[in-house]
Design an enzyme around this catalytic site. Structure first.
Site, PDB file in Angstrom:
ATOM      1  N   LYS A  68       0.847  -1.199   0.000  1.00 34.77           N
ATOM      2  CA  LYS A  68       0.000   0.000   0.000  1.00 34.77           C
ATOM      3  C   LYS A  68       0.884   1.252   0.000  1.00 34.77           C
ATOM      4  O   LYS A  68       0.674   2.163  -0.800  1.00 34.77           O
ATOM      5  CB  LYS A  68      -0.883   0.015   1.251  1.00 34.77           C
ATOM      6  CG  LYS A  68      -1.534   1.371   1.538  1.00 34.77           C
ATOM      7  CD  LYS A  68      -2.427   1.380   2.751  1.00 34.77           C
ATOM      8  CE  LYS A  68      -1.738   1.779   4.002  1.00 34.77           C
ATOM      9  NZ  LYS A  68      -1.455   3.213   4.178  1.00 34.77           N
ATOM     10  N   ASN A  69       1.892   1.281   0.883  1.00 29.18           N
ATOM     11  CA  ASN A  69       2.663   2.515   1.055  1.00 29.18           C
ATOM     12  C   ASN A  69       3.659   2.769  -0.061  1.00 29.18           C
ATOM     13  O   ASN A  69       4.362   3.767  -0.063  1.00 29.18           O
ATOM     14  CB  ASN A  69       3.329   2.533   2.432  1.00 29.18           C
ATOM     15  CG  ASN A  69       2.290   2.677   3.517  1.00 29.18           C
ATOM     16  OD1 ASN A  69       1.138   3.025   3.225  1.00 29.18           O
ATOM     17  ND2 ASN A  69       2.651   2.377   4.743  1.00 29.18           N
ATOM     18  N   CYS A  97      -5.033   8.391   8.979  1.00 26.79           N
ATOM     19  CA  CYS A  97      -5.452   7.938  10.306  1.00 26.79           C
ATOM     20  C   CYS A  97      -5.045   8.959  11.375  1.00 26.79           C
ATOM     21  O   CYS A  97      -3.970   9.537  11.316  1.00 26.79           O
ATOM     22  CB  CYS A  97      -4.800   6.599  10.634  1.00 26.79           C
ATOM     23  SG  CYS A  97      -5.431   5.272   9.607  1.00 26.79           S
ATOM     24  N   ARG A 127       0.594  14.785  12.510  1.00 28.94           N
ATOM     25  CA  ARG A 127       1.053  14.473  11.144  1.00 28.94           C
ATOM     26  C   ARG A 127       1.139  15.728  10.260  1.00 28.94           C
ATOM     27  O   ARG A 127       0.480  15.829   9.240  1.00 28.94           O
ATOM     28  CB  ARG A 127       0.161  13.416  10.505  1.00 28.94           C
ATOM     29  CG  ARG A 127       0.037  12.158  11.359  1.00 28.94           C
ATOM     30  CD  ARG A 127      -0.809  11.102  10.717  1.00 28.94           C
ATOM     31  NE  ARG A 127      -0.029  10.357   9.716  1.00 28.94           N
ATOM     32  CZ  ARG A 127      -0.561   9.374   8.990  1.00 28.94           C
ATOM     33  NH1 ARG A 127      -1.829   9.049   9.133  1.00 28.94           N
ATOM     34  NH2 ARG A 127       0.170   8.724   8.098  1.00 28.94           N
ATOM     35  N   ASP A 187       4.128   0.737  11.976  1.00 24.77           N
ATOM     36  CA  ASP A 187       2.876   0.204  11.419  1.00 24.77           C
ATOM     37  C   ASP A 187       2.575  -1.204  11.905  1.00 24.77           C
ATOM     38  O   ASP A 187       1.470  -1.700  11.697  1.00 24.77           O
ATOM     39  CB  ASP A 187       2.915   0.223   9.885  1.00 24.77           C
ATOM     40  CG  ASP A 187       2.889   1.637   9.359  1.00 24.77           C
ATOM     41  OD1 ASP A 187       3.159   1.815   8.161  1.00 24.77           O
ATOM     42  OD2 ASP A 187       2.639   2.558  10.155  1.00 24.77           O
ATOM     43  N   ARG A 206      -8.907  -0.386   3.893  1.00 26.56           N
ATOM     44  CA  ARG A 206      -8.046   0.587   3.202  1.00 26.56           C
ATOM     45  C   ARG A 206      -6.663   0.009   2.939  1.00 26.56           C
ATOM     46  O   ARG A 206      -5.998   0.375   1.977  1.00 26.56           O
ATOM     47  CB  ARG A 206      -7.858   1.832   4.090  1.00 26.56           C
ATOM     48  CG  ARG A 206      -8.919   2.857   4.025  1.00 26.56           C
ATOM     49  CD  ARG A 206      -8.424   4.104   4.720  1.00 26.56           C
ATOM     50  NE  ARG A 206      -7.076   4.429   4.270  1.00 26.56           N
ATOM     51  CZ  ARG A 206      -6.215   5.108   5.011  1.00 26.56           C
ATOM     52  NH1 ARG A 206      -6.550   5.526   6.203  1.00 26.56           N
ATOM     53  NH2 ARG A 206      -5.020   5.385   4.551  1.00 26.56           N
TER      54      ARG A 206
HETATM   55  C1  EPZ Z   1       4.172   6.885   5.968  1.00 24.35           C
HETATM   56  O1  EPZ Z   1       3.470   7.990   6.518  1.00 24.35           O
HETATM   57  C2  EPZ Z   1       3.153   5.755   5.960  1.00 24.35           C
HETATM   58  N1  EPZ Z   1       2.000   6.149   5.147  1.00 24.35           N
HETATM   59  C3  EPZ Z   1       2.694   5.452   7.377  1.00 24.35           C
HETATM   60  O2  EPZ Z   1       1.863   4.295   7.299  1.00 24.35           O
HETATM   61  C4  EPZ Z   1       3.909   5.111   8.233  1.00 24.35           C
HETATM   62  O3  EPZ Z   1       3.489   4.945   9.565  1.00 24.35           O
HETATM   63  C5  EPZ Z   1       4.927   6.246   8.166  1.00 24.35           C
HETATM   64  O4  EPZ Z   1       5.284   6.494   6.783  1.00 24.35           O
HETATM   65  C6  EPZ Z   1       6.193   5.937   8.932  1.00 24.35           C
HETATM   66  O5  EPZ Z   1       6.766   4.757   8.431  1.00 24.35           O
HETATM   67  C7  EPZ Z   1       2.130   6.161   3.813  1.00 24.35           C
HETATM   68  O6  EPZ Z   1       3.174   5.829   3.279  1.00 24.35           O
HETATM   69  C8  EPZ Z   1       0.904   6.557   3.037  1.00 24.35           C
HETATM   70  P1  EPZ Z   1       6.399  10.208   8.049  1.00 24.35           P
HETATM   71  P2  EPZ Z   1       4.131   9.463   6.504  1.00 24.35           P
HETATM   72  O7  EPZ Z   1       6.375  11.427   7.211  1.00 24.35           O
HETATM   73  O8  EPZ Z   1       4.867   9.657   5.238  1.00 24.35           O
HETATM   74  C9  EPZ Z   1       6.282  13.476  11.451  1.00 24.35           C
HETATM   75  C10 EPZ Z   1      -0.073   3.026   7.572  1.00 24.35           C
HETATM   76  O9  EPZ Z   1      -0.623   2.537   8.567  1.00 24.35           O
HETATM   77  N2  EPZ Z   1       6.356  14.432  10.326  1.00 24.35           N
HETATM   78  O10 EPZ Z   1       7.596   9.323   8.031  1.00 24.35           O
HETATM   79  O11 EPZ Z   1       3.073  10.433   6.880  1.00 24.35           O
HETATM   80  C11 EPZ Z   1       4.910  12.809  11.496  1.00 24.35           C
HETATM   81  O12 EPZ Z   1       4.003  13.627  12.218  1.00 24.35           O
HETATM   82  C12 EPZ Z   1       0.461   4.440   7.642  1.00 24.35           C
HETATM   83  O13 EPZ Z   1       0.091   2.434   6.479  1.00 24.35           O
HETATM   84  C13 EPZ Z   1       6.529  15.784  10.609  1.00 24.35           C
HETATM   85  O14 EPZ Z   1       6.605  16.195  11.767  1.00 24.35           O
HETATM   86  O15 EPZ Z   1       5.159   9.284   7.703  1.00 24.35           O
HETATM   87  C14 EPZ Z   1       5.181  11.514  12.196  1.00 24.35           C
HETATM   88  O16 EPZ Z   1       5.169  11.717  13.589  1.00 24.35           O
HETATM   89  C15 EPZ Z   1       0.238   5.086   8.992  1.00 24.35           C
HETATM   90  N3  EPZ Z   1       6.582  16.662   9.578  1.00 24.35           N
HETATM   91  C16 EPZ Z   1       6.595  11.164  11.737  1.00 24.35           C
HETATM   92  O17 EPZ Z   1       7.176  12.381  11.230  1.00 24.35           O
HETATM   93  C17 EPZ Z   1       6.493  16.261   8.269  1.00 24.35           C
HETATM   94  O18 EPZ Z   1       6.574  17.123   7.359  1.00 24.35           O
HETATM   95  C18 EPZ Z   1       6.635  10.104  10.650  1.00 24.35           C
HETATM   96  O19 EPZ Z   1       6.000  10.643   9.542  1.00 24.35           O
HETATM   97  C19 EPZ Z   1       6.319  14.888   8.000  1.00 24.35           C
HETATM   98  C20 EPZ Z   1       6.257  13.985   9.039  1.00 24.35           C
END
Ligand code: EPZ
Length: 417
Positions: A22-23, A116, A121, A304, A398
């Site tokens: 998915k990701n 979610c 985020r 995840d 999803r």
């Molecule tokens: C991706 O989300 C995945 N989703 C998430 O999977 C996964 O948990 C996450 O990566 C971490 O591995 C998709 O790929 C669609 P991040 P993403 O940017 O890109 C903070 C699932 O269940 N952050 O690495 O949103 C953020 O708040 C989902 O499949 C900032 O502060 O993850 C979080 O605490 C859930 N500022 C942390 O970093 C930013 O600009 C990780 O976020 C971006 C992120």
């Protein structure tokens, strides 16, 4: 609202085939619009996130046809118009259209993404990257207009190795003038999958999968054929199910070394696994030892899988702990697990939970709070004595391709009512 109904306690035997990630696919589909010709993506999972992205492509007048796990996309007639709030809110990954439309047209008009509720985020790191590439951002109550006269390569340091920001900056940079270096980049396997896709079209990306990614802008991206990598989170979910209920349960079409951290922790708890090239055979054993789990960015233990792992820990003898370092609100599933008999406490900073095992789980009517939280309840219901129901199952559908069919095939008593 449809629910999932599960009669627990059945051993599971046979083969579960893992689908495309998915990701990865949720980034590959927006990335496809950067191509100046038709692209084909195979091994596409049958999940609602893909439906939602397809709707955005149709809204933009891109040509997409999707049949038996393949998606063909041609964006030659694409119209760069506003992506409405309702379309943007459907999923977190809609934000990849920011990088893709900015990269293709030097402009994007859309809303803050969905996803979610497991934390705030924010997308500040994505926006910082776009600005460093020369874009101007105006934002008014979640409505973003991001535009540049032209995009110029730059050095971008990510304060946190954000998966989304790493990919989005890559998408915006592939056609920018000159060289972009992303430092402290995320290293998840999905990022390698996207970089390979873009390179197959003629992009010049080096270092994907390491913490430093270099992108040299190119003018034209030609057609190519690409495959989505297996979903390591889906595979990990089935490994945990196998550890609890498997009798020679084979998890097939997966990449074991994408799950090194999970496999190491399950082994530490006493789980026996036969690890093949693209599969794992797993058998449940009676008593597991309690362990300590801490989520980290890849290659650490994946956030995840934290919630599904919590269900596994209820079956481990002794006191286990789970520390969630990535999100500030990813323990919402625990209150539902407690309805099934789980013994767990959450530290007041909501970053660490203690789980006491081994507890006999019993059936209950529970509600999914988010995608992976819903999966943790589904696993608990498979283990629990009696018949349980899970509400809000749209979350689960999803991210898990045909999960009811796949589990039924290996002996679970599960249906959507
Ligand atoms: C991706 O989300 C995945 N989703 C998430 O999977 C996964 O948990 C996450 O990566 C971490 O591995 C998709 O790929 C669609 P991040 P993403 O940017 O890109 C903070 C699932 O269940 N952050 O690495 O949103 C953020 O708040 C989902 O499949 C900032 O502060 O993850 C979080 O605490 C859930 N500022 C942390 O970093 C930013 O600009 C990780 O976020 C971006 C992120």
């Amino acid at each position: 609202m449809p629910k999932i109904k599960i009669e627990g306690g059945h051993k599971l035997t046979g083969t579960v085939t893992v689908s495309g990630a998915k990701n990865s696919v949720v980034a590959l589909i927006p990335a496809a619009i950067l191509c100046d010709e038709t692209v084909t993506i195979s091994n596409v999972p049958n999940i609602t996130d893909v439906d939602d992205l397809e709707n955005i492509l149709v809204h933009l007048n891109a040509k997409i046809n999707r049949e038996d796990g393949k998606v063909e996309i041609n964006s030659s007639d694409i119209v760069n118009k506003e992506i409405t709030e309702s379309l943007s809110k459907k999923l977190r990954a809609s934000y990849y259209f920011m990088g893709a439309l900015l990269g293709k047209f030097n402009k994007v008009d859309m809303y803050f993404p969905g996803g979610c509720a497991i934390g705030a985020r924010p997308i500040n790191l994505h926006l910082k990257g776009f600005e460093l590439l020369g874009a101007k951002i105006t934002e008014e109550d979640n409505h973003f207009i991001i535009e540049a006269d032209k995009l110029k390569g730059n050095n971008i340091y990510l304060d946190f190795p954000s998966v989304g920001a790493t990919i989005n900056i890559m998408l915006a940079a592939v056609k920018a003038k000159g060289k972009t270096i992303i430092d402290n980049a995320a290293q998840e396997p999905e990022i390698v999958n996207i970089a390979t896709f873009l390179n197959n079209m003629g992009a010049k990306i080096k270092g994907a999968g390491t913490s430093t990614i270099t992108i040299t802008g190119v003018k034209y991206l030609h057609s190519c054929f690409h495959e989505v990598i297996p979903d390591r989170i889906e595979a990990g979910t089935y490994l945990i199910i196998g550890a609890l209920l498997g009798h020679n349960l084979k998890i097939d079409n997966m990449i074991p070394n994408h799950l090194e951290a999970l496999i190491a922790k399950l082994t530490e708890a006493g789980v026996g696994m036969e690890i093949g090239l693209d599969n794992v055979i797993i058998n449940e054993v009676k008593d597991y030892k309690s362990i300590e789990v801490k989520t980290l960015v890849y290659p650490g233990f994946p956030t995840d899988l934290q919630q599904v792992m919590t269900t596994f820990l209820t079956q481990c003898k002794g006191k286990s702990t789970v520390e969630e370092t990535i999100y500030e609100n990813r323990f919402q599933n625990i209150k539902e697990l407690k309805k099934m008999g789980a013994k767990a406490n959450i530290r007041k900073d909501n970053r660490k939970a203690t789980i006491k095992g081994k507890t006999e789980l019993h059936s209950a009517d529970v509600i999914a709070t988010d995608l992976r939280g819903g999966a943790s309840l589904l696993v608990a219901a498979l283990v629990a004595e009696g018949t349980s129901t899970i509400d809000n199952i749209a979350y689960i559908l999803r991210g898990y391709d045909r999960i009811v069919e796949k589990l039924t095939q290996v002996g679970a008593k599960i249906e959507i009512i």
